[in-house]
Structure formats: structure tokens, C-alpha cells
Scaffold this motif. Structure first.
Motif, mmCIF file in Angstrom:
data_model
loop_
_atom_site.group_PDB
_atom_site.id
_atom_site.type_symbol
_atom_site.label_atom_id
_atom_site.label_comp_id
_atom_site.label_asym_id
_atom_site.label_seq_id
_atom_site.Cartn_x
_atom_site.Cartn_y
_atom_site.Cartn_z
ATOM 1 N N PRO A 21 -3.994 7.190 -1.829
ATOM 2 C CA PRO A 21 -3.020 6.595 -0.916
ATOM 3 C C PRO A 21 -3.212 5.085 -0.795
ATOM 4 O O PRO A 21 -4.330 4.600 -0.659
ATOM 5 N N LEU A 22 -2.115 4.363 -0.873
ATOM 6 C CA LEU A 22 -2.107 2.915 -0.676
ATOM 7 C C LEU A 22 -1.495 2.676 0.696
ATOM 8 O O LEU A 22 -0.284 2.800 0.877
ATOM 9 N N THR A 23 -2.354 2.366 1.663
ATOM 10 C CA THR A 23 -1.909 2.296 3.056
ATOM 11 C C THR A 23 -2.264 0.991 3.751
ATOM 12 O O THR A 23 -1.913 0.809 4.911
ATOM 13 N N ASN A 30 -8.650 -5.247 -4.103
ATOM 14 C CA ASN A 30 -9.544 -4.348 -4.824
ATOM 15 C C ASN A 30 -8.853 -3.732 -6.045
ATOM 16 O O ASN A 30 -9.456 -3.606 -7.111
ATOM 17 N N ILE A 31 -7.584 -3.375 -5.899
ATOM 18 C CA ILE A 31 -6.817 -2.829 -7.015
ATOM 19 C C ILE A 31 -6.720 -3.877 -8.127
ATOM 20 O O ILE A 31 -6.911 -3.560 -9.306
ATOM 21 N N ALA A 32 -6.448 -5.111 -7.757
ATOM 22 C CA ALA A 32 -6.360 -6.187 -8.750
ATOM 23 C C ALA A 32 -7.694 -6.360 -9.477
ATOM 24 O O ALA A 32 -7.728 -6.500 -10.705
ATOM 25 N N GLN A 40 -4.445 0.126 -13.521
ATOM 26 C CA GLN A 40 -4.100 0.582 -12.177
ATOM 27 C C GLN A 40 -2.592 0.788 -12.112
ATOM 28 O O GLN A 40 -1.824 -0.060 -12.584
ATOM 29 N N LEU A 41 -2.171 1.897 -11.552
ATOM 30 C CA LEU A 41 -0.749 2.219 -11.417
ATOM 31 C C LEU A 41 -0.402 2.342 -9.938
ATOM 32 O O LEU A 41 -1.118 3.008 -9.189
ATOM 33 N N ILE A 42 0.679 1.702 -9.537
ATOM 34 C CA ILE A 42 1.169 1.813 -8.157
ATOM 35 C C ILE A 42 2.568 2.406 -8.207
ATOM 36 O O ILE A 42 3.477 1.830 -8.810
ATOM 37 N N LEU A 71 -4.291 5.945 -10.044
ATOM 38 C CA LEU A 71 -2.909 6.140 -9.627
ATOM 39 C C LEU A 71 -2.795 6.056 -8.109
ATOM 40 O O LEU A 71 -3.391 6.860 -7.392
ATOM 41 N N TYR A 72 -2.033 5.076 -7.631
ATOM 42 C CA TYR A 72 -1.843 4.857 -6.199
ATOM 43 C C TYR A 72 -0.431 5.250 -5.787
ATOM 44 O O TYR A 72 0.530 4.983 -6.499
ATOM 45 N N TYR A 73 -0.340 5.849 -4.606
ATOM 46 C CA TYR A 73 0.927 6.266 -4.038
ATOM 47 C C TYR A 73 1.195 5.429 -2.791
ATOM 48 O O TYR A 73 0.364 5.370 -1.881
#
Length: 125
Positions: A21-23, A30-32, A40-42, A71-73
Motif C-alpha cells: 500500500p502507498l499511503t 524510499n521508492i525512488a 518499482q511499479l506504482i 508493486l505499489y497500490y
């Protein structure tokens, strides 16, 4: 023959993706950083949009589980500030649904709507 025409009455096995989860806006840095070592996938999704749901269902169905990517949602309705910051930080105009592919701290590819399921993600890992 009837199964081909009408589908099987047997229940389909539900495919579970390794969503993270991307919240929070603070996750973006951190993703970068992580994108320097691993793709990294958003996936930005609008839970109230039928088209977004249809695209997401197809994405889940076609996703290769063993792909070497995180994989981020992002539920953009509940986390609008995060969605806005994604666009600003990675210089990608907001659309929904939308998939961003990050490598080395930058977006190397992105797509929205039907283009999401046309992306060959394997070439980015």
C-alpha cells in the motif's frame, strides 16, 4: 464447446498480487531510492471508476507474479495528497488508472487506461 462459449462454472482461483500500500508521501523518496536496485511499479487506482476497476482486474489477471519488481497500490481517492505528490515528484500528469515504472529514481515508462495492459513490464526489470 459450451465451456468455450459460456465459460466454466468452476470457480476461478483468485490471483493475489504482492501489493504494497502507498499511503504516505514519505514513502515516495524510499521508492525512488529502491528503484536504483530494483524496478518499482506504482498503480494508481480510482475505486469509484468502472474503467479503473476493469483495467485493474485485467492487470491482476495478466501480471507475472515472479517479475523482479516491487508493486505499489495507490487508492487515489483516499490518498489524494499522495497521488498529487506522485505527479509532482515524478513529473507525470495525473490520470486514473495509471501505472508508473521507476528505475534509477525516475519514471522510465507510464501508461493509463487500456495502455496499462499493453505495457511489456518484463523489459523494465
Amino acid at each position: 464447446m459450451f465451456k468455450k462459449l459460456f465459460g466454466s462454472s468452476e470457480p476461478k482461483e483468485e490471483k493475489i498480487l504482492p501489493w504494497q500500500p502507498l499511503t504516505n508521501v514519505s514513502q515516495l523518496e524510499n521508492i525512488a531510492k529502491k528503484s536504483n536496485a530494483k524496478t518499482q511499479l506504482i498503480f494508481k487506482h480510482s475505486t469509484r471508476c468502472g474503467i479503473s476497476s476493469m483495467v485493474m482486474n485485467q492487470f491482476v489477471s495478466d501480471y507475472v507474479i515472479d517479475i523482479n519488481a516491487d508493486l505499489y497500490y495507490l487508492d487515489l481517492l483516499n490518498y489524494r495528497d499522495v497521488s498529487n505528490e506522485v505527479g509532482y515528484k515524478f513529473q507525470v500528469m495525473h490520470q486514473s488508472p495509471q501505472l508508473l515504472v521507476l528505475r534509477n529514481g525516475v519514471v522510465v515508462a507510464y501508461a493509463s487506461h487500456g495502455g496499462i495492459n499493453e505495457m511489456d513490464l518484463v523489459k523494465f526489470v
